[in-house]
Design an enzyme around this catalytic site. Structure first.
Site: not given
Length: 181
Positions: A62, A72, A132, A170
């Site tokens: 992603h 991130k 995250y 996905d």
């Protein structure tokens, strides 16, 4: 904190200094000043995310693009994952390359993934709690992705495709990295 730049410029593995004794352990998981000095840039995180997954769950690859791109800082609170970052920065010497890092609750490693990268992970343990920090807010209209089994990327997820649990979303991501070029 030990900081190692991966083969992808701007993407770092961070290993905190852990203090252990017979009571357990303590470590500073994030310190804004120390973190920014270590990676050589200012990053202001504005959103924390956490997921729980079972063995074989693959999330990714992603990314957010445009003004909503996200850097991130990822880590595992419980369990073990194979974490993958893919450089999507056109003009970068490592454009189209990826790095894989095993993140575990035991090794306490973190991976900093700068803006302009796709990200994904697969759970290698029975369960995993994944955490995250993001430096920009999520925006649904800016989300994108690359299919986890893209042949150009040829990522070794360390788990057989038959054992992967992948969301319908996905599974339907673009099949070829070169569609992004």
């Amino acid at each position: 904190m030990k900081v190692t730049e991966t083969k992808l410029k701007g993407c770092f593995i961070l290993e905190p200094k852990v203090f252990e004794d017979d009571r357990g352990y303590f470590f500073e998981s994030f310190n804004h000043k120390t973190f920014c000095e270590a990676i050589g840039q200012e990053v202001d995180f504005v959103q924390d995310n956490q997921s729980y997954s079972t063995k074989g769950v693959l999330r990714g690859l992603h990314f957010q693009h445009g003004e909503h791109a996200q850097a991130k800082l990822v880590r595992v609170l419980e369990g073990r994952v194979l974490d993958v970052a893919v450089d999507l920065r056109k003009g970068s010497p490592s454009y189209g390359e990826h790095v894989s890092v095993e993140l575990t609750a035991d090794n306490k490693k973190q991976l900093f993934i700068p803006r302009g990268f796709a990200h994904g992970f697969v759970v290698l343990s029975e369960t995993a709690h994944f955490f995250y920090k993001c430096d920009n807010y999520y925006n649904k209209e800016s989300e994108g992705g690359i299919k986890y089994n893209d042949t150009h990327l040829n990522i070794d997820w360390k788990i057989s495709p038959e054992d992967m649990l992948v969301s319908e979303k996905d599974k339907n991501l673009p099949k070829h990295f070169n569609l992004l070029t």
